[in-house]
Design a protein around this motif. Structure first.
Motif, PDB file in Angstrom:
ATOM      1  N   LEU A 144      40.938  47.560  47.720  1.00 22.00           N
ATOM      2  CA  LEU A 144      41.393  46.199  47.480  1.00 22.00           C
ATOM      3  C   LEU A 144      40.951  45.766  46.094  1.00 22.00           C
ATOM      4  O   LEU A 144      39.763  45.676  45.811  1.00 22.00           O
ATOM      5  CB  LEU A 144      40.823  45.241  48.527  1.00 22.00           C
ATOM      6  N   GLN A 145      41.912  45.533  45.218  1.00 24.82           N
ATOM      7  CA  GLN A 145      41.635  45.016  43.885  1.00 24.82           C
ATOM      8  C   GLN A 145      41.699  43.490  43.965  1.00 24.82           C
ATOM      9  O   GLN A 145      42.747  42.925  44.297  1.00 24.82           O
ATOM     10  CB  GLN A 145      42.668  45.549  42.894  1.00 24.82           C
ATOM     11  N   VAL A 146      40.581  42.829  43.694  1.00 23.71           N
ATOM     12  CA  VAL A 146      40.555  41.367  43.824  1.00 23.71           C
ATOM     13  C   VAL A 146      40.623  40.710  42.451  1.00 23.71           C
ATOM     14  O   VAL A 146      40.033  41.177  41.478  1.00 23.71           O
ATOM     15  CB  VAL A 146      39.303  40.870  44.583  1.00 23.71           C
ATOM     16  N   PHE A 147      41.375  39.612  42.409  1.00 29.93           N
ATOM     17  CA  PHE A 147      41.587  38.864  41.177  1.00 29.93           C
ATOM     18  C   PHE A 147      40.922  37.501  41.302  1.00 29.93           C
ATOM     19  O   PHE A 147      41.155  36.766  42.262  1.00 29.93           O
ATOM     20  CB  PHE A 147      43.081  38.691  40.905  1.00 29.93           C
ATOM     21  N   GLY A 155      49.363  39.369  36.054  1.00 27.81           N
ATOM     22  CA  GLY A 155      49.407  40.532  35.178  1.00 27.81           C
ATOM     23  C   GLY A 155      49.495  41.848  35.905  1.00 27.81           C
ATOM     24  O   GLY A 155      49.706  42.897  35.285  1.00 27.81           O
ATOM     25  N   ALA A 156      49.331  41.835  37.236  1.00 33.55           N
ATOM     26  CA  ALA A 156      49.411  43.074  38.011  1.00 33.55           C
ATOM     27  C   ALA A 156      50.841  43.567  38.158  1.00 33.55           C
ATOM     28  O   ALA A 156      51.077  44.664  38.674  1.00 33.55           O
ATOM     29  CB  ALA A 156      48.793  42.876  39.393  1.00 33.55           C
ATOM     30  N   GLY A 157      51.790  42.792  37.667  1.00 35.04           N
ATOM     31  CA  GLY A 157      53.200  43.154  37.824  1.00 35.04           C
ATOM     32  C   GLY A 157      53.551  44.511  37.253  1.00 35.04           C
ATOM     33  O   GLY A 157      54.312  45.272  37.855  1.00 35.04           O
ATOM     34  N   LYS A 158      52.982  44.842  36.080  1.00 37.44           N
ATOM     35  CA  LYS A 158      53.326  46.125  35.453  1.00 37.44           C
ATOM     36  C   LYS A 158      52.823  47.301  36.276  1.00 37.44           C
ATOM     37  O   LYS A 158      53.472  48.341  36.366  1.00 37.44           O
ATOM     38  CB  LYS A 158      52.762  46.189  34.027  1.00 37.44           C
ATOM     39  N   ASP A 190      36.225  31.585  47.847  1.00 34.93           N
ATOM     40  CA  ASP A 190      36.659  30.623  46.835  1.00 34.93           C
ATOM     41  C   ASP A 190      36.576  31.203  45.422  1.00 34.93           C
ATOM     42  O   ASP A 190      37.090  30.604  44.471  1.00 34.93           O
ATOM     43  CB  ASP A 190      35.832  29.347  46.921  1.00 34.93           C
ATOM     44  N   ARG A 191      35.966  32.360  45.264  1.00 30.56           N
ATOM     45  CA  ARG A 191      35.880  32.994  43.948  1.00 30.56           C
ATOM     46  C   ARG A 191      37.139  33.794  43.601  1.00 30.56           C
ATOM     47  O   ARG A 191      37.287  34.217  42.455  1.00 30.56           O
ATOM     48  CB  ARG A 191      34.677  33.942  43.883  1.00 30.56           C
ATOM     49  N   ILE A 192      37.995  34.057  44.574  1.00 32.18           N
ATOM     50  CA  ILE A 192      39.168  34.891  44.324  1.00 32.18           C
ATOM     51  C   ILE A 192      40.455  34.131  44.630  1.00 32.18           C
ATOM     52  O   ILE A 192      40.470  33.188  45.429  1.00 32.18           O
ATOM     53  CB  ILE A 192      39.118  36.195  45.144  1.00 32.18           C
ATOM     54  N   VAL A 193      41.537  34.541  43.978  1.00 33.85           N
ATOM     55  CA  VAL A 193      42.845  33.904  44.205  1.00 33.85           C
ATOM     56  C   VAL A 193      43.788  34.819  44.972  1.00 33.85           C
ATOM     57  O   VAL A 193      44.788  34.372  45.540  1.00 33.85           O
ATOM     58  CB  VAL A 193      43.498  33.496  42.871  1.00 33.85           C
ATOM     59  N   GLY A 194      43.498  36.121  44.984  1.00 29.41           N
ATOM     60  CA  GLY A 194      44.364  37.063  45.673  1.00 29.41           C
ATOM     61  C   GLY A 194      43.968  38.482  45.350  1.00 29.41           C
ATOM     62  O   GLY A 194      42.931  38.732  44.715  1.00 29.41           O
ATOM     63  N   GLY A 195      44.807  39.427  45.788  1.00 30.25           N
ATOM     64  CA  GLY A 195      44.454  40.823  45.560  1.00 30.25           C
ATOM     65  C   GLY A 195      45.632  41.761  45.709  1.00 30.25           C
ATOM     66  O   GLY A 195      46.718  41.377  46.177  1.00 30.25           O
ATOM     67  N   PRO A 295      30.985  45.570  52.224  1.00 29.93           N
ATOM     68  CA  PRO A 295      32.385  46.011  52.183  1.00 29.93           C
ATOM     69  C   PRO A 295      32.645  47.091  53.225  1.00 29.93           C
ATOM     70  O   PRO A 295      31.730  47.823  53.611  1.00 29.93           O
ATOM     71  CB  PRO A 295      32.545  46.560  50.765  1.00 29.93           C
ATOM     72  N   VAL A 296      33.892  47.191  53.681  1.00 28.21           N
ATOM     73  CA  VAL A 296      34.250  48.261  54.618  1.00 28.21           C
ATOM     74  C   VAL A 296      34.833  49.458  53.872  1.00 28.21           C
ATOM     75  O   VAL A 296      34.871  50.564  54.397  1.00 28.21           O
ATOM     76  CB  VAL A 296      35.239  47.767  55.696  1.00 28.21           C
ATOM     77  N   SER A 297      35.295  49.239  52.651  1.00 35.18           N
ATOM     78  CA  SER A 297      35.858  50.330  51.855  1.00 35.18           C
ATOM     79  C   SER A 297      35.506  50.084  50.392  1.00 35.18           C
ATOM     80  O   SER A 297      34.354  49.847  50.081  1.00 35.18           O
ATOM     81  CB  SER A 297      37.368  50.433  52.068  1.00 35.18           C
ATOM     82  N   THR A 298      36.485  50.120  49.503  1.00 29.40           N
ATOM     83  CA  THR A 298      36.251  49.837  48.083  1.00 29.40           C
ATOM     84  C   THR A 298      36.919  48.532  47.695  1.00 29.40           C
ATOM     85  O   THR A 298      38.095  48.312  47.996  1.00 29.40           O
ATOM     86  CB  THR A 298      36.800  50.962  47.190  1.00 29.40           C
ATOM     87  N   VAL A 299      36.179  47.692  47.002  1.00 29.10           N
ATOM     88  CA  VAL A 299      36.719  46.471  46.412  1.00 29.10           C
ATOM     89  C   VAL A 299      36.570  46.589  44.903  1.00 29.10           C
ATOM     90  O   VAL A 299      35.469  46.824  44.395  1.00 29.10           O
ATOM     91  CB  VAL A 299      35.990  45.212  46.928  1.00 29.10           C
ATOM     92  N   MET A 300      37.681  46.447  44.207  1.00 31.31           N
ATOM     93  CA  MET A 300      37.668  46.483  42.747  1.00 31.31           C
ATOM     94  C   MET A 300      37.607  45.044  42.231  1.00 31.31           C
ATOM     95  O   MET A 300      38.497  44.245  42.518  1.00 31.31           O
ATOM     96  CB  MET A 300      38.938  47.152  42.221  1.00 31.31           C
ATOM     97  N   ASP A 301      36.564  44.724  41.502  1.00 33.32           N
ATOM     98  CA  ASP A 301      36.419  43.414  40.880  1.00 33.32           C
ATOM     99  C   ASP A 301      37.089  43.486  39.509  1.00 33.32           C
ATOM    100  O   ASP A 301      36.518  44.002  38.548  1.00 33.32           O
ATOM    101  CB  ASP A 301      34.933  43.067  40.752  1.00 33.32           C
ATOM    102  N   GLU A 302      38.306  42.968  39.423  1.00 31.06           N
ATOM    103  CA  GLU A 302      39.104  43.104  38.205  1.00 31.06           C
ATOM    104  C   GLU A 302      38.432  42.447  37.004  1.00 31.06           C
ATOM    105  O   GLU A 302      38.556  42.933  35.880  1.00 31.06           O
ATOM    106  CB  GLU A 302      40.495  42.509  38.434  1.00 31.06           C
TER     107      GLU A 302
END
Length: 439
Positions: A144-147, A155-158, A190-195, A295-302
């Motif tokens: 899960l990459q969190v933004f 910007g994740a569109g590309k 509240d620190r993240i907007v999505g992922g 975490p249960v797996s990997t979380v990427m802090d963008e």
């Protein structure tokens, strides 16, 4: 396609790349010797990496907007990329090549081929697991990459375009969806907007995997020479004639260079200019104290380019990139960045003060893609330059290399993964060397 017979092969380097190469070569019936200066496997770059196996997240650091971001990061305390001031011709040349890849077209090409080898590698790793029953604190619960900012999500569109084109499953999640996937984020939502979630990704301890696979390779007949420093590759008549170490000279039919960031120095005198530069990374390994907050797996802090991974009863926090040459000193400022990332997202899961702090050098190419396959020297092969994705790409790279050396047609397109992509006008003279080897 004609297959090669049994050959004597020397693999230089016993990180995850060298060991997977040796294992596949032994499975193919070759007589394999691995030489490494360390007393055992995976004691350098592969020792304490982030632990994620993330084919979908395979992306080059060279990306549109990176030059401007790099300038801004110079003035930030917790920057994901740090450039240490130093005049170095090798570094300047590598950086110039990297900047040339910071275009939308180059990014799409580079990411697509990185995803290709990474997806293949995940499939190869799955086959190794099924065949051997190998255990290495593995989990198959995605990344899960969190933004933290809307502009990051936009910007994740590309990346999403490339994932869609390559058929890689993904999910774009809102804040609630991120918490559903990783419940430990609930208190910090509240620190993240999505992922962006990649359900096909995995996690695991690269050090444990490499050591256990080395034991299995030894059972297949692979000889490991520990505590032996490679000094030079000797050449005669346009071929490698021997490898010289501090304990003697060894000859073989084929030689495989898998020495990560130390690969360029060993072949420079042979006329091979490997565009590989060490990118220094850091990690913390934290004992878990509260399962519900971990975490249960990997979380990427963008925001910080940091991966937070569950490895059994530990949390591995890994990432950052420091262009500092071959310096292996531990920097407390980088530790502070890793600590900030994990405590802001998974505060209370473990005490960072009890963490083990580590640093290692990743062998980075300017386009992000590893260099796997033949060279203009007929009996010398490369498996190096995997950057931050050696663990992700290891099994596929080892299998691809073994197929090329053994004269088997590879399962994936491989021409643009090799050294020839850096030769430009000389590429035509190298086409023969790129083909799977014959006896």
């Amino acid at each position: 396609m004609e297959r090669a017979g049994k050959m004597k092969i020397v693999v230089l380097g016993a990180g995850v790349i060298g060991v997977t190469s040796a294992w596949y070569l032994a499975k193919a019936g070759h007589e394999v010797t691995v030489i490494d200066r360390q007393p055992g496997p995976a004691l350098e770059t592969s020792f304490a990496n982030a632990g994620e196996i993330s084919p979908g997240y395979s992306s080059p650091w060279a990306a549109p907007g990176i030059p401007l971001k790099a300038l801004k990061w110079m003035f930030q305390r917790h920057a994901p990329l740090v450039l240490q001031p130093r005049l170095d011709a090798h570094r300047l040349g590598w950086m110039a090549q990297m900047l040339a890849n910071c275009t939308y077209d180059a990014y799409a090409v580079n990411k697509s081929r990185m995803v290709r080898i990474a997806e293949y590698s995940r499939d190869c790793l799955d086959a190794v697991r099924v065949e051997t029953g190998i255990e290495y604190d593995q989990r198959m619960q995605g990344t899960l990459q969190v933004f933290r900012k809307q502009e990051q999500l936009d910007g994740a569109g590309k990346d999403i375009e490339v994932l869609r084109a390559d058929g890689v499953p993904f999910e774009v999640l809102d804040r609630a969806g991120c918490v559903a996937a990783e419940p430990g984020l609930a208190g910090q939502a509240d620190r993240i907007v999505g992922g962006l979630r990649l359900p096909g990704d995995e996690t695991g301890d690269c050090f444990k995997f490499t050591n256990r696979l080395a034991e299995m390779a030894e059972a297949l007949g692979v000889t490991f020479r520990w505590g032996e420093t490679v000094q030079a590759l000797e050449a005669e008549g346009g071929r490698i004639s021997a490898v010289a170490t501090d304990q003697g000279r060894f000859t073989a039919d084929r030689y495989v260079l898998a020495m990560g960031p130390h690969s360029p120095q060993l072949v420079r005198h042979l006329g091979l200019k490997l565009p590989i530069y060490p990118l220094k990374g850091y990690s913390l390994t934290i004992p878990i104290e509260d399962e519900g907050l971990a975490p249960v797996s990997t979380v990427m802090d963008e925001t910080f380019k940091v991966a937070i991974t569950r490895l059994g009863d530990r949390i591995r926090v890994g990432g950052l990139a420091e262009i500092a040459g071959y310096d292996l000193s531990l920097n407390d400022r980088r530790r502070a960045t890793l600590t900030k990332s994990v405590t802001e997202l998974f505060g209370g899961a473990g005490d960072p003060a009890k963490a083990t702090f580590w640093t290692g050098l990743r062998p980075m190419t300017p386009d992000g893609t590893p260099i796997v396959g033949a060279t203009p020297i007929p009996n010398l092969f490369l498996n190096t330059g995997h950057g931050t994705l050696g663990w992700t790409m290891s099994a596929g790279s080892g299998r691809l290399l073994s197929d090329l050396i053994s004269g088997r047609g590879p399962d994936i397109e491989f021409e643009d993964l090799g050294y020839a992509r850096y030769l430009k006008g000389a590429k035509a003279r190298f086409q023969g060397a790129m083909q799977p080897a014959r006896a």
